[in-house]
Scaffold this motif. Sequence first.
Motif, PDB file in Angstrom:
ATOM      1  N   THR A 296       0.834  -1.200   0.000  1.00  8.46           N
ATOM      2  CA  THR A 296       0.000   0.000   0.000  1.00  8.46           C
ATOM      3  C   THR A 296       0.869   1.252   0.000  1.00  8.46           C
ATOM      4  O   THR A 296       0.627   2.200  -0.749  1.00  8.46           O
ATOM      5  N   PHE A 297       1.897   1.246   0.827  1.00 10.65           N
ATOM      6  CA  PHE A 297       2.816   2.381   0.914  1.00 10.65           C
ATOM      7  C   PHE A 297       3.518   2.606  -0.425  1.00 10.65           C
ATOM      8  O   PHE A 297       3.591   3.740  -0.923  1.00 10.65           O
ATOM      9  N   VAL A 298       4.038   1.547  -1.015  1.00 15.90           N
ATOM     10  CA  VAL A 298       4.741   1.656  -2.296  1.00 15.90           C
ATOM     11  C   VAL A 298       3.798   2.152  -3.387  1.00 15.90           C
ATOM     12  O   VAL A 298       4.146   3.030  -4.186  1.00 15.90           O
ATOM     13  N   GLY A 299       2.580   1.616  -3.411  1.00 16.51           N
ATOM     14  CA  GLY A 299       1.600   2.073  -4.398  1.00 16.51           C
ATOM     15  C   GLY A 299       1.244   3.543  -4.229  1.00 16.51           C
ATOM     16  O   GLY A 299       1.160   4.286  -5.209  1.00 16.51           O
TER      17      GLY A 299
ATOM     18  N   SER B 172       4.177  -0.837 -10.367  1.00 15.60           N
ATOM     19  CA  SER B 172       4.162  -2.209 -10.895  1.00 15.60           C
ATOM     20  C   SER B 172       4.780  -3.197  -9.918  1.00 15.60           C
ATOM     21  O   SER B 172       4.483  -4.383  -9.963  1.00 15.60           O
ATOM     22  N   SER B 173       5.621  -2.721  -9.008  1.00 11.63           N
ATOM     23  CA  SER B 173       6.242  -3.618  -8.027  1.00 11.63           C
ATOM     24  C   SER B 173       5.259  -4.068  -6.955  1.00 11.63           C
ATOM     25  O   SER B 173       5.521  -5.043  -6.250  1.00 11.63           O
ATOM     26  N   VAL B 174       4.137  -3.388  -6.842  1.00 12.77           N
ATOM     27  CA  VAL B 174       3.141  -3.747  -5.830  1.00 12.77           C
ATOM     28  C   VAL B 174       2.687  -5.195  -6.018  1.00 12.77           C
ATOM     29  O   VAL B 174       2.438  -5.903  -5.051  1.00 12.77           O
ATOM     30  N   GLY B 175       2.623  -5.646  -7.237  1.00 11.00           N
ATOM     31  CA  GLY B 175       2.189  -7.011  -7.521  1.00 11.00           C
ATOM     32  C   GLY B 175       3.289  -8.049  -7.495  1.00 11.00           C
ATOM     33  O   GLY B 175       3.014  -9.235  -7.666  1.00 11.00           O
TER      34      GLY B 175
END
Length: 145
Positions: A9-12, A66-69
């Motif tokens: 969530t933070f990264v997104g 894109s790293s969230v996934g």
Amino acid sequence: MMEHLLIRTFVGAAGGLLMAVGTGLLFQPHDFYAANDIILADNPSLMSEIRAPAALLMVSATFMMSSVGRIRFLQPALALIAVIYGSYGSARLLSLILDGTPSQSLVQAMVLELAIANLAAIAWLRFRSASSQYSNAGKCKTFQE
């Protein structure tokens, strides 16, 4: 598992905010700067200098979002967040010291940037520590996806 959700969530959110800033700077720099009481001249060289780093912000934000996934990309995304937000916040702090106090919105941006950078650095260190513990123990492959 809850920690992964918080990190994702933070990264997104950090990537989304960076995308909004990059998009504003790239496609509407006059309006973006006017919101901070900065009037840009119609100078092609100045516009080039503003738009070039904006595209870098957008590419970086795309990687973050894109790293969230993908768990294996979360650690590099956290490092990138810490570097980008930390460098912007630190440069604003240096400017405040050397040049004086900018508009209130830019001071708020500096505080937010430094806070995000610090949270990213803490999350990166925790994520890195947890990854090495699990990979050394061989108990959990989730961190190595």
